[in-house]
Motif scaffolding. Structure first.
Motif, short mmCIF file in Angstrom:
data_model
loop_
_atom_site.label_atom_id
_atom_site.label_comp_id
_atom_site.label_asym_id
_atom_site.label_seq_id
_atom_site.Cartn_x
_atom_site.Cartn_y
_atom_site.Cartn_z
N THR A 103 48.33 30.16 41.28
CA THR A 103 47.26 30.58 40.39
C THR A 103 46.71 31.94 40.83
O THR A 103 46.23 32.08 41.96
N VAL A 104 46.79 32.93 39.96
CA VAL A 104 46.29 34.27 40.27
C VAL A 104 44.80 34.32 39.95
O VAL A 104 44.40 34.19 38.79
N VAL A 105 43.99 34.49 40.98
CA VAL A 105 42.54 34.55 40.81
C VAL A 105 42.11 35.98 40.49
O VAL A 105 41.30 36.21 39.58
N LEU A 106 42.63 36.95 41.24
CA LEU A 106 42.27 38.35 41.05
C LEU A 106 43.49 39.22 41.32
O LEU A 106 44.40 38.83 42.07
N ASP A 107 43.49 40.40 40.74
CA ASP A 107 44.54 41.38 40.98
C ASP A 107 43.85 42.72 41.26
O ASP A 107 43.24 43.31 40.36
N MET A 108 43.93 43.18 42.50
CA MET A 108 43.23 44.40 42.91
C MET A 108 44.16 45.59 42.74
O MET A 108 45.03 45.84 43.58
N VAL A 109 44.01 46.31 41.64
CA VAL A 109 44.97 47.36 41.30
C VAL A 109 44.37 48.77 41.31
O VAL A 109 45.08 49.74 41.05
N GLU A 110 43.08 48.90 41.60
CA GLU A 110 42.44 50.21 41.60
C GLU A 110 41.65 50.42 42.89
O GLU A 110 41.03 49.48 43.40
N ILE A 111 41.68 51.64 43.38
CA ILE A 111 40.89 51.98 44.57
C ILE A 111 39.40 51.84 44.23
O ILE A 111 38.93 52.32 43.21
N GLY A 112 38.68 51.16 45.10
CA GLY A 112 37.26 50.95 44.89
C GLY A 112 36.92 49.71 44.10
O GLY A 112 35.74 49.36 43.96
N GLN A 113 37.92 49.02 43.56
CA GLN A 113 37.66 47.79 42.81
C GLN A 113 37.05 46.75 43.74
O GLN A 113 37.56 46.47 44.82
N SER A 114 35.94 46.17 43.31
CA SER A 114 35.22 45.20 44.14
C SER A 114 34.89 43.98 43.29
O SER A 114 34.35 44.12 42.18
N GLU A 115 35.20 42.80 43.79
CA GLU A 115 34.96 41.56 43.06
C GLU A 115 34.35 40.53 43.99
O GLU A 115 34.63 40.49 45.19
N CYS A 116 33.50 39.67 43.40
CA CYS A 116 32.89 38.59 44.17
C CYS A 116 33.77 37.35 44.09
O CYS A 116 34.08 36.87 43.00
N LEU A 117 34.17 36.84 45.24
CA LEU A 117 34.99 35.63 45.29
C LEU A 117 34.14 34.37 45.31
O LEU A 117 34.43 33.41 44.60
N LEU A 118 33.09 34.36 46.12
CA LEU A 118 32.20 33.21 46.22
C LEU A 118 30.75 33.68 46.30
O LEU A 118 30.44 34.55 47.11
N ARG A 119 29.89 33.11 45.48
CA ARG A 119 28.46 33.44 45.51
C ARG A 119 27.76 32.59 46.57
O ARG A 119 28.07 31.42 46.75
N GLY A 120 26.80 33.21 47.23
CA GLY A 120 26.01 32.46 48.20
C GLY A 120 25.07 31.48 47.52
O GLY A 120 24.70 31.64 46.35
N GLY A 121 24.67 30.44 48.24
CA GLY A 121 23.75 29.46 47.69
C GLY A 121 22.35 30.03 47.49
O GLY A 121 21.91 30.92 48.22
N ASN A 122 21.65 29.52 46.48
CA ASN A 122 20.29 29.98 46.22
C ASN A 122 19.34 29.46 47.28
O ASN A 122 19.50 28.34 47.81
N GLY A 123 18.33 30.25 47.59
CA GLY A 123 17.32 29.81 48.55
C GLY A 123 16.40 28.76 47.94
O GLY A 123 16.15 28.75 46.73
N GLY A 124 15.91 27.84 48.77
CA GLY A 124 15.02 26.79 48.29
C GLY A 124 13.61 27.31 48.05
O GLY A 124 13.17 28.28 48.66
N TRP A 125 12.91 26.65 47.14
CA TRP A 125 11.52 27.03 46.85
C TRP A 125 10.57 26.52 47.92
O TRP A 125 10.72 25.40 48.43
N GLY A 126 9.58 27.33 48.26
CA GLY A 126 8.52 26.90 49.15
C GLY A 126 7.49 26.07 48.40
O GLY A 126 7.48 26.02 47.15
N ASN A 127 6.55 25.45 49.14
CA ASN A 127 5.62 24.55 48.46
C ASN A 127 4.62 25.27 47.57
O ASN A 127 3.98 24.64 46.72
#
Length: 350
Positions: A103-127
């Motif tokens: 399965t091809v997820v991404l194809d990096m064919v240009e200089i400077g091309q930047s893609e996000c593979l995995l997003r970080g989890g959201n921070g929890g809310w304070g009280n």
């Protein structure tokens, strides 16, 4: 530097920071209320195609990449900082495949091309987020969201204007050395080249193109024989091919058919690429042998082969000029008749 065109790595984005449970405590303010801040988002995993790399050797000795966890929230409504991202720097032409290696997820064919593979989890809310008329002193906060993780394959397919194809010991490395500043290994036995080599052909200051020496193919390569399909993938990126046939072997027609058969069996449009056919090592042939071998090759291919010698340099400039013409066609600079195609770019205007 060792050439590496495949690597399996583990990536994980950072967890979100936890929210804070805190209450304002100051003199003369007996009922300060909740003031717990939010946690920061976890770091993400990015991939970027950069200039100056032509191998995945950096991922040979390190296979695990984890982004940082977001900082936890604190009192006085202080929110946590975001976790630091991880950036995977790869050569242009790198494909990101799933764990199944198909399965091809991404194809990096240009200089400077930047893609996000995995997003970080959201921070929890304070009280402080949960206070209201019905709950003026909430004593709970959200934990941070979990990060994501996965195994991926990185596969490099070199991007070159021209690819060199031919059986082992067809003289591809010698030709590359004669036509560019590349210095590949050259020897008088098959499979001298075990990894693709790139060379920059400099015909003039404004006439440059990249040529790739692909390791020798053998019969059955499309099914995994010899070096197999691993290096056939590099031919996919080449806009056109120079097919070198060893003129010193007995059956040049059979050598031609073997390579064409493997390109056709592999698929991916390899058999449809423009091919410049050349009879190599003519320095070892007499004039009569040259004509006989060229006629035999023409009968098998339906096109007149060019006569070249990487050792003596005979015919090399003419072959490079023919290759440059194909490069210009692929770039849309000239048409099939060799006429210059006018540029459609808008001119300067005040």
């Amino acid at each position: 530097m060792k050439f590496l065109d495949q690597a399996k790595i583990y990536i994980r984005s950072g967890n979100g920071g936890a929210g804070s449970v805190s209450f304002r405590r100051e003199k003369f303010i007996p009922n300060g209320g909740p003031d717990g801040g939010d946690g920061g988002n976890g770091g993400s995993v990015w991939i970027e195609a950069v200039e100056g790399l032509n191998t995945l050797i950096d991922y040979r000795y390190r296979q695990h990449f984890k982004a940082d966890t977001g900082h936890h929230g604190q009192g006085r409504q202080m929110h946590g900082a975001k976790g630091e991202d991880v950036v995977l720097k790869v050569p242009v032409g790198t494909q990101v495949l799933g764990e199944d290696k198909e399965t091809v997820v991404l194809d990096m064919v240009e200089i400077g091309q930047s893609e996000c593979l995995l997003r970080g989890g959201n921070g929890g809310w304070g009280n402080v987020r949960f206070k209201g008329p019905g709950n003026q002193a909430p004593r709970h906060a959200n934990p941070g969201q979990e990060g994501q993780e996965m195994w991926i394959w990185l596969r490099l397919k070199l991007i070159a204007d021209i690819g060199l194809a031919g059986l082992p010991n067809a003289g591809k490395s010698t030709f590359l050395a004669a036509s560019s500043a590349a210095r590949p290994k050259i020897a008088d036995y098959p499979f001298t080249t075990l990894a693709p080599n790139l060379g920059m052909v400099d015909l003039s200051p404004g006439e440059r193109f990249v040529i790739a020496d692909i390791p020798g193919l053998i019969e059955g390569a499309s099914e995994g024989a010899g070096l197999g399909v691993r290096f056939l993938g590099h031919v996919e990126r080449s806009a056109s091919l120079i097919h070198l046939v060893d003129g010193t072997q007995d059956d040049v027609a059979s050598a031609y058919r073997i390579i064409r058969g493997e390109l056709d069996a592999y698929g991916e449009g390899l058999a449809d690429k423009t091919e410049i056919l050349a009879l190599n090592k003519i320095d070892a042939l007499s004039p009569d042998e040259r004509q006989a071998k060229a006629a035999e090759l023409e009968a098998a291919s339906g096109k007149r082969p060019m006569l070249v010698s990487g050792v003596s340099g005979e015919g090399v400039p003419e072959l490079l000029r023919a290759a440059w013409a194909e490069v210009r066609k692929n770039r849309g600079e000239i048409d099939e008749e060799g006429d210059v195609i006018p540029s459609t770019a808008a001119g300067w205007a005040p």
